[in-house]
Scaffold this motif. Structure first.
Motif, PDB file in Angstrom:
ATOM      1  N   HIS A  76     -82.407   6.372   3.798  1.00 31.44           N
ATOM      2  CA  HIS A  76     -82.327   5.340   4.544  1.00 31.44           C
ATOM      3  C   HIS A  76     -82.903   4.114   4.316  1.00 31.44           C
ATOM      4  CE1 HIS A  76     -81.174   9.302   6.554  1.00 31.44           C
ATOM      5  NE2 HIS A  76     -80.217   8.130   7.304  1.00 31.44           N
ATOM      6  N   GLU A  77     -83.252   3.281   3.206  1.00 34.17           N
ATOM      7  CA  GLU A  77     -84.039   2.061   3.244  1.00 34.17           C
ATOM      8  C   GLU A  77     -83.245   1.316   3.568  1.00 34.17           C
ATOM      9  OE1 GLU A  77     -85.522   5.193  -0.202  1.00 34.17           O
ATOM     10  OE2 GLU A  77     -83.159   5.017   0.561  1.00 34.17           O
ATOM     11  N   ALA A  78     -81.548   1.105   2.954  1.00 40.73           N
ATOM     12  CA  ALA A  78     -81.039   0.447   3.605  1.00 40.73           C
ATOM     13  C   ALA A  78     -81.296  -0.449   4.628  1.00 40.73           C
ATOM     14  CB  ALA A  78     -79.662   0.039   3.153  1.00 40.73           C
ATOM     15  N   LEU A  79     -80.692   0.331   5.769  1.00 43.34           N
ATOM     16  CA  LEU A  79     -81.366   0.321   7.252  1.00 43.34           C
ATOM     17  C   LEU A  79     -82.720  -0.835   7.166  1.00 43.34           C
ATOM     18  CD1 LEU A  79     -80.724   4.118   8.550  1.00 43.34           C
ATOM     19  CD2 LEU A  79     -79.484   1.660   9.593  1.00 43.34           C
ATOM     20  N   GLY A  80     -83.777   0.191   6.780  1.00 41.97           N
ATOM     21  CA  GLY A  80     -85.045  -1.018   6.697  1.00 41.97           C
ATOM     22  C   GLY A  80     -84.709  -1.995   6.265  1.00 41.97           C
ATOM     23  N   TYR A  81     -83.976  -2.687   4.805  1.00 43.43           N
ATOM     24  CA  TYR A  81     -84.124  -4.128   4.499  1.00 43.43           C
ATOM     25  C   TYR A  81     -83.434  -5.095   5.356  1.00 43.43           C
ATOM     26  CZ  TYR A  81     -83.166  -7.375   1.823  1.00 43.43           C
ATOM     27  OH  TYR A  81     -82.934  -8.275   0.973  1.00 43.43           O
ATOM     28  N   TRP A  82     -81.532  -4.207   5.888  1.00 44.80           N
ATOM     29  CA  TRP A  82     -81.362  -3.808   7.118  1.00 44.80           C
ATOM     30  C   TRP A  82     -81.884  -5.382   8.110  1.00 44.80           C
ATOM     31  CZ3 TRP A  82     -79.483  -3.777  12.289  1.00 44.80           C
ATOM     32  CH2 TRP A  82     -78.569  -4.573  12.449  1.00 44.80           C
ATOM     33  N   LEU A  83     -83.256  -4.064   9.114  1.00 48.20           N
ATOM     34  CA  LEU A  83     -83.763  -4.806   9.728  1.00 48.20           C
ATOM     35  C   LEU A  83     -84.870  -6.114   9.687  1.00 48.20           C
ATOM     36  CD1 LEU A  83     -85.179  -1.464  11.783  1.00 48.20           C
ATOM     37  CD2 LEU A  83     -83.726  -3.022  12.733  1.00 48.20           C
ATOM     38  N   THR A  84     -85.606  -5.859   8.080  1.00 51.17           N
ATOM     39  CA  THR A  84     -86.117  -6.514   7.990  1.00 51.17           C
ATOM     40  C   THR A  84     -85.746  -8.168   7.909  1.00 51.17           C
ATOM     41  OG1 THR A  84     -87.687  -4.432   7.462  1.00 51.17           O
ATOM     42  CG2 THR A  84     -88.298  -7.195   6.806  1.00 51.17           C
ATOM     43  N   TYR A  85     -84.493  -7.570   6.844  1.00 55.44           N
ATOM     44  CA  TYR A  85     -84.515  -8.797   6.642  1.00 55.44           C
ATOM     45  C   TYR A  85     -83.277  -9.462   6.920  1.00 55.44           C
ATOM     46  CZ  TYR A  85     -87.350  -8.193   2.480  1.00 55.44           C
ATOM     47  OH  TYR A  85     -88.976  -7.516   2.655  1.00 55.44           O
ATOM     48  N   GLN A 145     -67.351   4.594  16.567  1.00 51.95           N
ATOM     49  CA  GLN A 145     -68.050   4.896  17.676  1.00 51.95           C
ATOM     50  C   GLN A 145     -68.323   6.180  17.796  1.00 51.95           C
ATOM     51  OE1 GLN A 145     -64.015   5.770  19.993  1.00 51.95           O
ATOM     52  NE2 GLN A 145     -63.743   4.079  20.557  1.00 51.95           N
ATOM     53  N   ASN A 146     -69.063   6.173  16.215  1.00 51.52           N
ATOM     54  CA  ASN A 146     -69.708   7.372  15.789  1.00 51.52           C
ATOM     55  C   ASN A 146     -70.920   6.796  15.212  1.00 51.52           C
ATOM     56  OD1 ASN A 146     -67.781   9.455  17.288  1.00 51.52           O
ATOM     57  ND2 ASN A 146     -66.239   9.280  15.292  1.00 51.52           N
ATOM     58  N   GLU A 147     -70.743   5.956  14.378  1.00 55.99           N
ATOM     59  CA  GLU A 147     -71.783   5.897  13.295  1.00 55.99           C
ATOM     60  C   GLU A 147     -71.978   4.151  13.449  1.00 55.99           C
ATOM     61  OE1 GLU A 147     -71.668   7.433   9.698  1.00 55.99           O
ATOM     62  OE2 GLU A 147     -69.243   6.965   9.542  1.00 55.99           O
ATOM     63  N   ALA A 148     -73.512   4.560  12.825  1.00 59.11           N
ATOM     64  CA  ALA A 148     -73.354   2.368  11.711  1.00 59.11           C
ATOM     65  C   ALA A 148     -74.397   2.977  10.344  1.00 59.11           C
ATOM     66  CB  ALA A 148     -75.016   2.482  12.243  1.00 59.11           C
ATOM     67  N   ILE A 149     -73.076   2.116   9.887  1.00 61.41           N
ATOM     68  CA  ILE A 149     -73.227   2.285   8.568  1.00 61.41           C
ATOM     69  C   ILE A 149     -74.081   0.395   8.405  1.00 61.41           C
ATOM     70  CG2 ILE A 149     -72.179   2.085   6.326  1.00 61.41           C
ATOM     71  CD1 ILE A 149     -69.678   3.827   8.097  1.00 61.41           C
ATOM     72  N   VAL A 150     -75.087   0.740   7.164  1.00 63.84           N
ATOM     73  CA  VAL A 150     -75.351  -0.587   6.332  1.00 63.84           C
ATOM     74  C   VAL A 150     -75.092  -0.321   4.698  1.00 63.84           C
ATOM     75  CG1 VAL A 150     -77.403  -2.243   5.679  1.00 63.84           C
ATOM     76  CG2 VAL A 150     -76.939  -1.121   7.967  1.00 63.84           C
ATOM     77  N   ARG A 151     -74.639  -1.175   4.930  1.00 58.26           N
ATOM     78  CA  ARG A 151     -74.003  -1.382   3.306  1.00 58.26           C
ATOM     79  C   ARG A 151     -74.203  -3.197   1.923  1.00 58.26           C
ATOM     80  NH1 ARG A 151     -70.027   1.407  -0.556  1.00 58.26           N
ATOM     81  NH2 ARG A 151     -68.711  -0.129  -1.600  1.00 58.26           N
ATOM     82  N   ALA A 152     -75.188  -2.729   1.641  1.00 60.87           N
ATOM     83  CA  ALA A 152     -74.742  -3.872   0.733  1.00 60.87           C
ATOM     84  C   ALA A 152     -73.646  -4.950  -0.334  1.00 60.87           C
ATOM     85  CB  ALA A 152     -76.316  -3.220  -0.602  1.00 60.87           C
ATOM     86  N   HIS A 153     -73.763  -5.960   0.018  1.00 60.44           N
ATOM     87  CA  HIS A 153     -72.740  -6.673  -0.979  1.00 60.44           C
ATOM     88  C   HIS A 153     -72.402  -6.391  -2.054  1.00 60.44           C
ATOM     89  CE1 HIS A 153     -72.505  -9.948   2.791  1.00 60.44           C
ATOM     90  NE2 HIS A 153     -73.071  -9.003   3.342  1.00 60.44           N
ATOM     91  N   GLN A 193     -78.513   4.923  -3.783  1.00 56.85           N
ATOM     92  CA  GLN A 193     -78.947   5.099  -3.037  1.00 56.85           C
ATOM     93  C   GLN A 193     -79.860   3.978  -1.849  1.00 56.85           C
ATOM     94  OE1 GLN A 193     -80.404   8.723  -2.385  1.00 56.85           O
ATOM     95  NE2 GLN A 193     -78.540   9.380  -3.560  1.00 56.85           N
ATOM     96  N   GLU A 194     -80.266   3.036  -2.579  1.00 64.09           N
ATOM     97  CA  GLU A 194     -81.218   1.845  -1.371  1.00 64.09           C
ATOM     98  C   GLU A 194     -80.198   0.659  -0.979  1.00 64.09           C
ATOM     99  OE1 GLU A 194     -84.574   0.678  -4.180  1.00 64.09           O
ATOM    100  OE2 GLU A 194     -85.260   2.810  -4.143  1.00 64.09           O
ATOM    101  N   SER A 195     -78.640   1.075  -1.331  1.00 64.10           N
ATOM    102  CA  SER A 195     -77.455  -0.183  -1.037  1.00 64.10           C
ATOM    103  C   SER A 195     -76.913   0.165  -0.095  1.00 64.10           C
ATOM    104  CB  SER A 195     -76.708  -0.383  -2.140  1.00 64.10           C
ATOM    105  OG  SER A 195     -77.850  -1.050  -3.141  1.00 64.10           O
ATOM    106  N   THR A 196     -77.357   1.672   0.408  1.00 62.63           N
ATOM    107  CA  THR A 196     -76.183   2.034   2.033  1.00 62.63           C
ATOM    108  C   THR A 196     -76.857   2.962   2.309  1.00 62.63           C
ATOM    109  OG1 THR A 196     -74.267   2.613   2.666  1.00 62.63           O
ATOM    110  CG2 THR A 196     -74.612   3.632  -0.361  1.00 62.63           C
ATOM    111  N   ALA A 197     -77.108   2.815   3.601  1.00 62.70           N
ATOM    112  CA  ALA A 197     -77.802   4.131   5.186  1.00 62.70           C
ATOM    113  C   ALA A 197     -76.538   4.491   6.216  1.00 62.70           C
ATOM    114  CB  ALA A 197     -78.819   3.642   4.544  1.00 62.70           C
TER     115      ALA A 197
END
Length: 123
Positions: free
Chosen positions: A21-30, A70-78, A98-102
């Motif tokens: 879930h590292e990508a979620l942390g990156y998204w929140l932080t940066y 309606q079901n989920e949140a996805i964070v995905r690196a360009h 693994q660290e690029s999507t969550a």
């Protein structure tokens, strides 16, 4: 999904997430940072998704996109969009993303956003 909200050595807000879930942390932080108005907008959008008033939502960031449905949140690196999956890596190599999507459920994402909103709120 385990996470912790902290401050870095400069006092900036930082979100640290468990493996996968590292990508979620990156998204929140940066990407999201402490932008309270954007956080409030996202909470309104997630509520409209829960109420089935909206099908989905995409927030484009500088390095990561947030995709809500309606079901989920996805964070995905360009960077993942630049990967050509027709290129086959050498026999012993695999593409590491693994660290690029969550992703997480919408309810978990709402809880996460509310916690981040509270953590980053001005004192």
């Amino acid at each position: 999904m385990d996470y912790d909200f902290t401050h870095d050595i400069y006092g900036a807000f930082c979100a640290e997430f468990s493996m996968g879930h590292e990508a979620l942390g990156y998204w929140l932080t940066y990407e999201l940072r402490s932008r309270q108005a954007v956080i409030a907008d996202l909470l309104r959008i997630t509520e409209s998704l829960k109420q089935k008033q909206r099908l989905d939502y995409v927030m484009e960031g500088s390095e990561y996109n947030l995709v809500l449905n309606q079901n989920e949140a996805i964070v995905r690196a360009h960077a993942l969009d630049a990967y050509d999956d027709t290129e086959v890596p050498d026999d012993n190599l695999e593409f590491y993303d693994q660290e690029s999507t969550a992703s997480c459920g919408l309810e978990d994402f709402i809880e996460l956003l509310e916690g981040w909103q509270q953590f980053t709120a001005p004192a």
